[in-house]
Design a protein around this motif. Structure first.
Motif, PDB file in Angstrom:
ATOM      1  N   GLU A 181       0.840  -1.203   0.000  1.00 43.95           N
ATOM      2  CA  GLU A 181       0.000   0.000   0.000  1.00 43.95           C
ATOM      3  C   GLU A 181       0.872   1.250   0.000  1.00 43.95           C
ATOM      4  N   ARG A 182       1.947   1.237   0.773  1.00 41.65           N
ATOM      5  CA  ARG A 182       2.840   2.391   0.807  1.00 41.65           C
ATOM      6  C   ARG A 182       3.478   2.636  -0.568  1.00 41.65           C
ATOM      7  N   LEU A 183       3.815   1.547  -1.260  1.00 41.97           N
ATOM      8  CA  LEU A 183       4.426   1.661  -2.582  1.00 41.97           C
ATOM      9  C   LEU A 183       3.386   1.842  -3.688  1.00 41.97           C
ATOM     10  N   ARG A 184       2.119   1.916  -3.281  1.00 38.48           N
ATOM     11  CA  ARG A 184       1.008   2.216  -4.191  1.00 38.48           C
ATOM     12  C   ARG A 184       0.838   1.180  -5.294  1.00 38.48           C
ATOM     13  N   PHE A 185       0.929  -0.082  -4.896  1.00 39.92           N
ATOM     14  CA  PHE A 185       0.548  -1.149  -5.809  1.00 39.92           C
ATOM     15  C   PHE A 185      -0.968  -1.153  -5.936  1.00 39.92           C
ATOM     16  N   SER A 186      -1.455  -1.753  -7.000  1.00 37.13           N
ATOM     17  CA  SER A 186      -2.892  -1.769  -7.241  1.00 37.13           C
ATOM     18  C   SER A 186      -3.597  -2.656  -6.225  1.00 37.13           C
ATOM     19  N   LYS A 187      -4.888  -2.422  -6.053  1.00 41.84           N
ATOM     20  CA  LYS A 187      -5.698  -3.248  -5.156  1.00 41.84           C
ATOM     21  C   LYS A 187      -5.651  -4.708  -5.581  1.00 41.84           C
ATOM     22  N   GLU A 188      -5.673  -4.945  -6.896  1.00 43.76           N
ATOM     23  CA  GLU A 188      -5.631  -6.318  -7.404  1.00 43.76           C
ATOM     24  C   GLU A 188      -4.309  -6.991  -7.059  1.00 43.76           C
ATOM     25  N   ASP A 189      -3.207  -6.268  -7.212  1.00 41.26           N
ATOM     26  CA  ASP A 189      -1.899  -6.830  -6.863  1.00 41.26           C
ATOM     27  C   ASP A 189      -1.828  -7.147  -5.372  1.00 41.26           C
ATOM     28  N   ILE A 190      -2.284  -6.212  -4.553  1.00 49.02           N
ATOM     29  CA  ILE A 190      -2.230  -6.406  -3.099  1.00 49.02           C
ATOM     30  C   ILE A 190      -3.082  -7.590  -2.677  1.00 49.02           C
ATOM     31  N   ASP A 191      -4.270  -7.715  -3.262  1.00 48.03           N
ATOM     32  CA  ASP A 191      -5.150  -8.834  -2.943  1.00 48.03           C
ATOM     33  C   ASP A 191      -4.484 -10.160  -3.295  1.00 48.03           C
ATOM     34  N   GLY A 192      -3.868 -10.226  -4.468  1.00 49.34           N
ATOM     35  CA  GLY A 192      -3.216 -11.460  -4.888  1.00 49.34           C
ATOM     36  C   GLY A 192      -2.048 -11.828  -3.998  1.00 49.34           C
ATOM     37  N   VAL A 193      -1.178 -10.851  -3.711  1.00 51.49           N
ATOM     38  CA  VAL A 193       0.014 -11.124  -2.900  1.00 51.49           C
ATOM     39  C   VAL A 193      -0.368 -11.521  -1.476  1.00 51.49           C
ATOM     40  N   THR A 194      -1.264 -10.761  -0.869  1.00 49.36           N
ATOM     41  CA  THR A 194      -1.619 -11.054   0.531  1.00 49.36           C
ATOM     42  C   THR A 194      -2.377 -12.375   0.661  1.00 49.36           C
ATOM     43  N   THR A 195      -3.158 -12.735  -0.355  1.00 53.85           N
ATOM     44  CA  THR A 195      -3.826 -14.043  -0.322  1.00 53.85           C
ATOM     45  C   THR A 195      -2.797 -15.158  -0.308  1.00 53.85           C
ATOM     46  N   LEU A 196      -1.794 -15.062  -1.172  1.00 52.24           N
ATOM     47  CA  LEU A 196      -0.764 -16.100  -1.231  1.00 52.24           C
ATOM     48  C   LEU A 196       0.042 -16.161   0.065  1.00 52.24           C
ATOM     49  N   VAL A 197       0.397 -15.001   0.589  1.00 52.38           N
ATOM     50  CA  VAL A 197       1.183 -14.967   1.824  1.00 52.38           C
ATOM     51  C   VAL A 197       0.387 -15.563   2.982  1.00 52.38           C
ATOM     52  N   ALA A 198      -0.885 -15.178   3.097  1.00 54.44           N
ATOM     53  CA  ALA A 198      -1.722 -15.658   4.207  1.00 54.44           C
ATOM     54  C   ALA A 198      -1.944 -17.158   4.145  1.00 54.44           C
ATOM     55  N   GLN A 199      -1.960 -17.720   2.942  1.00 53.00           N
ATOM     56  CA  GLN A 199      -2.294 -19.138   2.777  1.00 53.00           C
ATOM     57  C   GLN A 199      -1.071 -20.019   2.507  1.00 53.00           C
ATOM     58  N   HIS A 200       0.140 -19.476   2.583  1.00 53.41           N
ATOM     59  CA  HIS A 200       1.295 -20.254   2.134  1.00 53.41           C
ATOM     60  C   HIS A 200       1.643 -21.421   3.058  1.00 53.41           C
ATOM     61  N   MET A 201       1.110 -21.438   4.261  1.00 55.32           N
ATOM     62  CA  MET A 201       1.389 -22.547   5.178  1.00 55.32           C
ATOM     63  C   MET A 201       0.391 -23.697   5.037  1.00 55.32           C
ATOM     64  N   ARG A 202      -0.599 -23.557   4.185  1.00 56.32           N
ATOM     65  CA  ARG A 202      -1.590 -24.615   4.009  1.00 56.32           C
ATOM     66  C   ARG A 202      -0.911 -25.867   3.461  1.00 56.32           C
ATOM     67  N   SER A 203      -1.257 -26.999   4.033  1.00 52.12           N
ATOM     68  CA  SER A 203      -0.583 -28.256   3.674  1.00 52.12           C
ATOM     69  C   SER A 203      -1.206 -28.891   2.437  1.00 52.12           C
ATOM     70  N   ILE A 204      -0.362 -29.465   1.587  1.00 47.85           N
ATOM     71  CA  ILE A 204      -0.873 -30.225   0.445  1.00 47.85           C
ATOM     72  C   ILE A 204      -1.166 -31.676   0.838  1.00 47.85           C
ATOM     73  N   ASP A 205      -0.843 -32.041   2.064  1.00 47.79           N
ATOM     74  CA  ASP A 205      -1.176 -33.388   2.574  1.00 47.79           C
ATOM     75  C   ASP A 205      -2.527 -33.305   3.272  1.00 47.79           C
ATOM     76  N   CYS A 206      -3.562 -33.168   2.504  1.00 48.07           N
ATOM     77  CA  CYS A 206      -4.890 -32.972   3.068  1.00 48.07           C
ATOM     78  C   CYS A 206      -5.887 -33.902   2.383  1.00 48.07           C
ATOM     79  N   GLY A 207      -7.077 -33.954   2.945  1.00 49.58           N
ATOM     80  CA  GLY A 207      -8.143 -34.737   2.353  1.00 49.58           C
ATOM     81  C   GLY A 207      -9.010 -33.893   1.441  1.00 49.58           C
ATOM     82  N   PRO A 208     -10.105 -34.448   0.935  1.00 47.02           N
ATOM     83  CA  PRO A 208     -10.988 -33.719   0.014  1.00 47.02           C
ATOM     84  C   PRO A 208     -11.494 -32.396   0.577  1.00 47.02           C
ATOM     85  N   SER A 209     -11.928 -32.389   1.859  1.00 45.06           N
ATOM     86  CA  SER A 209     -12.440 -31.134   2.417  1.00 45.06           C
ATOM     87  C   SER A 209     -11.333 -30.092   2.543  1.00 45.06           C
TER      88      SER A 209
END
Length: 453
Positions: free
Chosen positions: A312-340
């Motif tokens: 936000e300080r560097l004035r990236f677009s809302k779309e860029d910020i949404d994409g980056v923060t989504t990936l950062v927030a979810q990067h610890m999700r495990s791929i060793d999971c079940g269907p749900s």
């Protein structure tokens, strides 16, 4: 790198036949002394195609504008006080009046291309091609530096960086980001003058930083930026990562690991930015248990906040910020999971799922063999494919009822209704069979009844 001058010269001569360039030459006349300069000549000498063209002229800004207007050529005054205009088209053409080197940001205009080249930032960008005479001009030995794969400032590095401190970031982009070494004098000046970057507008910092991220070797550029304390000035939130020890699951400190992940990313702005910020919260979330093991619980949440604040300080677009923060927030999700678990990952990453998967590959566990990780990823991909096929284009948490149905049951608009919808969505993600009108209305009735007790 060996430069094929004859091949480059032939390509430069071909460029002179570009229709838009021919119009500009006719409009400005022979007294303009037009030269191709900067990235145009550098890229072609390196065997690359130049996307846009940079021209330099002996005409003063007022004369340049007068002639362009007389020829009815459309242009934009991008920085007319510095003698710069842009002519949109394919390619885009930027025209700059010759300037004298001055050591300040207010240079005098010049009649000489040689004087102009002596005031440019780096020798590899100070090579000109005379459009009238069809010859290369290289008074500062930029071709030699291209062949040596070294980046050095033209003349005094202190003068060049004082003229425009943004050149310190350009040094990273044209140097280590392209696998070039930086000349010692240029490095020392950048280190000494790095604080001058605070005088540069956020918009210009943003543009140059994004170009570094999308360069050939962004990790190399960022590493140099940390070494020269440049990152301390433009991205101080990331400096705690330097030399910060991790745990038994890592061989590298937080910064070294981060740069490794960046280097493994595809050429995708969102993925590379997410890689840069994904562990930024680790230094501030460290805990050590009774056995001496180091942990970084919930560091992804703090990393997300840091990424959002910086972008936000560097004035990236809302779309860029949404994409980056989504990936950062979810990067610890495990791929060793079940269907749900797979359905929840798709729900939480939304349209960024493919980018999230690329980040997971780049951030694969350092202590795990590549073949083992690839097998886990294969099983996960099969699971995702099965779930996508089962959904047949329907939303993962798309209910067969809506808010109007809940209002008919007796819910009131507002938080109560929204919370019920969220609960029902979680329920069908866990078990899609429950997504029937009868079952959902029954569950909603129970929620309403419990809320009144």
């Amino acid at each position: 790198m060996l430069i094929d001058k004859e091949k480059a010269l032939a390509r430069l001569i071909d460029l002179c036949e570009d229709p838009l360039l021919i119009k500009i030459r006719r409009a400005l006349g022979p007294e303009a002394k037009l030269h191709l300069v900067g990235g145009s000549t550098r890229d072609i000498l390196c065997g690359n195609e130049s996307v846009d063209l940079d021209l330099a002229t002996s005409l003063k800004p007022s004369d340049l504008i007068q002639k362009l207007c007389a020829a009815e050529l459309r242009f934009v005054e991008t920085a007319i006080e510095r003698g710069i205009v842009l002519i949109p088209g394919h390619p885009k053409i930027e025209i700059t009046s010759f300037r004298e080197p001055s050591g300040t940001n207010n240079p005098a205009f010049s009649d000489s291309v040689t004087s102009d080249l002596k005031g440019r930032d780096f020798t590899i960008n100070a090579i000109a091609f005379s459009i009238d005479d069809k010859i290369l001009l290289d008074p500062l030995h930029g071709i030699m530096d291209l062949e040596l794969n070294v980046l050095r400032c033209v003349g005094s590095p202190f003068d060049r960086f004082n003229e425009d401190p943004l050149r310190i970031l350009r040094m990273l982009r044209f140097g280590p980001a392209q696998d070039r070494s930086i000349h010692t004098d240029t490095r020392e000046a950048a280190l000494a003058l790095r604080e001058e970057l605070r005088k540069v507008s956020i918009e210009r910092i943003h543009d140059e930083f994004e170009k570094i991220i999308m360069s050939k070797n962004p990790a190399n550029a960022l590493r140099c930026g940390f070494d020269l304390r440049i990152i301390d000035v433009i991205l101080p939130e990331l400096t705690p990562m330097r030399d910060f020890e991790q745990n038994r699951f890592h061989f590298e400190d937080v910064l070294a690991h981060t740069l490794t992940v960046v280097s493994r990313c595809p050429k995708d702005k969102i993925v590379r930015l997410a890689a840069l910020f994904h562990d930024a919260g680790k230094p501030l979330t460290l805990s050590v248990d009774e056995d001496g093991d180091r942990h970084f619980y919930q560091h992804e949440k703090l990393s997300e906040k840091i990424a959002r604040s910086v972008l936000e300080r560097l004035r990236f677009s809302k779309e860029d910020i949404d994409g980056v923060t989504t990936l950062v927030a979810q990067h610890m999700r495990s791929i060793d999971c079940g269907p749900s678990g797979a359905r929840r990952i798709m729900r939480d990453t939304r349209e960024h799922y493919d980018a999230w998967r690329q980040l997971k590959i780049a951030d694969c566990p350092p202590v795990e063999k590549e073949a083992v990780f690839r097998e886990r990823l294969r099983r996960f991909d099969e699971l995702i494919a099965t779930e996508k096929e089962r959904l047949q284009g329907n939303g993962i948490d798309q209910l067969v009822i809506n808010g109007d149905d809940l209002l008919a049951l007796g819910f009131k608009e507002g938080e109560e209704l929204g919370q019920c919808l969220m609960t029902l969505r979680d329920m069908i993600v866990e078990d899609p069979i429950l997504n029937s009108r009868e079952r959902l209305l029954l569950e909603a009735s129970k929620i309403l009844s419990d809320s009144k007790k």
